[in-house]
Design a protein around this motif. Sequence first.
Motif, PDB file in Angstrom:
ATOM      1  N   ASP A 192       0.903  -1.286   0.332  1.00 19.02           N
ATOM      2  CA  ASP A 192      -0.206  -0.083  -0.064  1.00 19.02           C
ATOM      3  C   ASP A 192       0.766   1.271   0.031  1.00 19.02           C
ATOM      4  OD1 ASP A 192       1.278  -0.210   2.590  1.00 19.02           O
ATOM      5  OD2 ASP A 192      -0.672   0.112   3.182  1.00 19.02           O
ATOM      6  N   TYR A 193       2.389   1.134   0.087  1.00 15.17           N
ATOM      7  CA  TYR A 193       3.427   2.214   0.280  1.00 15.17           C
ATOM      8  C   TYR A 193       4.405   2.576  -1.060  1.00 15.17           C
ATOM      9  CZ  TYR A 193       6.046  -1.396   2.324  1.00 15.17           C
ATOM     10  OH  TYR A 193       6.942  -2.081   1.847  1.00 15.17           O
ATOM     11  N   GLY A 194       3.432   1.521  -2.280  1.00 17.64           N
ATOM     12  CA  GLY A 194       4.112   1.790  -3.315  1.00 17.64           C
ATOM     13  C   GLY A 194       5.233   0.607  -4.042  1.00 17.64           C
ATOM     14  N   SER A 195       5.862  -0.173  -2.889  1.00 17.99           N
ATOM     15  CA  SER A 195       6.764  -0.954  -3.972  1.00 17.99           C
ATOM     16  C   SER A 195       6.344  -2.260  -4.018  1.00 17.99           C
ATOM     17  CB  SER A 195       7.455  -1.291  -1.971  1.00 17.99           C
ATOM     18  OG  SER A 195       8.382  -2.215  -2.269  1.00 17.99           O
ATOM     19  N   ARG A 196       7.406  -2.406  -4.614  1.00 24.84           N
ATOM     20  CA  ARG A 196       6.706  -4.516  -4.991  1.00 24.84           C
ATOM     21  C   ARG A 196       7.647  -5.192  -4.872  1.00 24.84           C
ATOM     22  NH1 ARG A 196       3.274  -7.450  -8.158  1.00 24.84           N
ATOM     23  NH2 ARG A 196       5.031  -8.734  -9.361  1.00 24.84           N
ATOM     24  N   GLY A 197       7.555  -6.021  -3.859  1.00 21.66           N
ATOM     25  CA  GLY A 197       8.701  -6.780  -4.020  1.00 21.66           C
ATOM     26  C   GLY A 197       8.152  -8.376  -3.360  1.00 21.66           C
ATOM     27  N   PHE A 198       9.411  -9.198  -2.300  1.00 18.90           N
ATOM     28  CA  PHE A 198       8.909 -10.277  -1.570  1.00 18.90           C
ATOM     29  C   PHE A 198       9.748 -10.539  -0.689  1.00 18.90           C
ATOM     30  CE2 PHE A 198      12.302 -10.982  -5.131  1.00 18.90           C
ATOM     31  CZ  PHE A 198      13.227 -11.789  -4.473  1.00 18.90           C
ATOM     32  N   ALA A 199      10.237 -11.605   0.130  1.00 18.63           N
ATOM     33  CA  ALA A 199      11.321 -11.998   0.902  1.00 18.63           C
ATOM     34  C   ALA A 199      11.148 -13.447   0.836  1.00 18.63           C
ATOM     35  CB  ALA A 199      10.227 -11.618   2.393  1.00 18.63           C
TER      36      ALA A 199
ATOM     37  N   THR B  77      11.500  -2.357  -4.099  1.00 12.71           N
ATOM     38  CA  THR B  77      11.189  -1.324  -5.162  1.00 12.71           C
ATOM     39  C   THR B  77      11.553   0.199  -4.253  1.00 12.71           C
ATOM     40  OG1 THR B  77       8.810  -1.338  -5.705  1.00 12.71           O
ATOM     41  CG2 THR B  77      10.435  -2.225  -7.085  1.00 12.71           C
ATOM     42  N   TYR B  78      10.487  -0.100  -3.059  1.00  9.18           N
ATOM     43  CA  TYR B  78      10.829   0.762  -2.046  1.00  9.18           C
ATOM     44  C   TYR B  78      12.349   1.824  -1.938  1.00  9.18           C
ATOM     45  CZ  TYR B  78       9.355   3.920   1.556  1.00  9.18           C
ATOM     46  OH  TYR B  78       9.150   5.410   2.807  1.00  9.18           O
ATOM     47  N   ARG B  79      12.865   2.670  -2.449  1.00 12.00           N
ATOM     48  CA  ARG B  79      13.770   3.014  -1.885  1.00 12.00           C
ATOM     49  C   ARG B  79      14.413   3.726  -0.527  1.00 12.00           C
ATOM     50  NH1 ARG B  79      17.239   2.694  -5.770  1.00 12.00           N
ATOM     51  NH2 ARG B  79      16.144   1.664  -8.164  1.00 12.00           N
ATOM     52  N   GLY B  80      12.505   4.061   0.138  1.00 12.43           N
ATOM     53  CA  GLY B  80      13.199   4.925   1.424  1.00 12.43           C
ATOM     54  C   GLY B  80      12.757   6.465   1.290  1.00 12.43           C
ATOM     55  N   GLU B  81      12.289   7.041   2.163  1.00 12.22           N
ATOM     56  CA  GLU B  81      11.465   8.240   1.780  1.00 12.22           C
ATOM     57  C   GLU B  81      12.641   9.616   1.759  1.00 12.22           C
ATOM     58  OE1 GLU B  81       8.659   9.071   2.298  1.00 12.22           O
ATOM     59  OE2 GLU B  81       7.767   7.387   2.500  1.00 12.22           O
ATOM     60  N   PRO B  82      12.408  10.420   0.562  1.00 10.15           N
ATOM     61  CA  PRO B  82      13.717  11.431   0.791  1.00 10.15           C
ATOM     62  C   PRO B  82      14.561  11.726   2.071  1.00 10.15           C
ATOM     63  CG  PRO B  82      11.938  11.842  -0.711  1.00 10.15           C
ATOM     64  CD  PRO B  82      11.470  10.575   0.364  1.00 10.15           C
ATOM     65  N   ARG B  83      15.438  12.378   2.098  1.00  9.38           N
ATOM     66  CA  ARG B  83      15.629  13.033   3.195  1.00  9.38           C
ATOM     67  C   ARG B  83      15.790  14.210   3.384  1.00  9.38           C
ATOM     68  NH1 ARG B  83      22.445  10.475   3.176  1.00  9.38           N
ATOM     69  NH2 ARG B  83      21.723   8.374   3.281  1.00  9.38           N
ATOM     70  N   ALA B  84      15.539  14.801   4.792  1.00 12.90           N
ATOM     71  CA  ALA B  84      15.810  16.500   4.484  1.00 12.90           C
ATOM     72  C   ALA B  84      16.349  16.893   4.615  1.00 12.90           C
ATOM     73  CB  ALA B  84      14.932  15.955   6.185  1.00 12.90           C
ATOM     74  N   VAL B  85      16.365  17.954   4.100  1.00  6.68           N
ATOM     75  CA  VAL B  85      17.431  19.070   3.155  1.00  6.68           C
ATOM     76  C   VAL B  85      18.484  19.581   4.849  1.00  6.68           C
ATOM     77  CG1 VAL B  85      18.330  19.926   1.575  1.00  6.68           C
ATOM     78  CG2 VAL B  85      17.222  18.491   0.668  1.00  6.68           C
TER      79      VAL B  85
END
Length: 136
Positions: A108-115, A128-136
């Motif tokens: 539901d957060y936009g990733s496609r994957g498996f374990a 495919t989830y790459r994490g949230e963008p870092r704060a600048v």
Amino acid sequence: MTDDKIPPPQVWPTLRAADARALIRFLVDAFGFEETAVHGEGDFVGHAELSWPEGGGIMLGSDRGDDSPWPLRPGTFGCYVVCAEPDALYRRATAAGATVIQELSDTDYGSRGFAVRDPEGNLWSFGTYRGEPRAV
């Protein structure tokens, strides 16, 4: 894969293995890690580095028992790995004998994957989830 845009890893997840050489072969064959360095003699691996083609890597070595100052137990590792092609990696990993613990799916957060679980019992999640963008 060498790409000037991919920085060298600064955080190295680590694990121990009962049969480090077999685990290295599995991680290369099943998941596509690249063997960067393996130090040791015979069945013993004192230190190994495996690079992830999309950036980052892991370090591992043979189990040293309870007397080690770094007493990681084989089969207790868990890691999330970003991958661009989870469907192809799922097919590769399962064909190589990885035990599926979570089928290929969309979140539901936009990733496609498996374990999956490797032969030593370690848990690997790929997506495919790459994490949230870092704060600048």
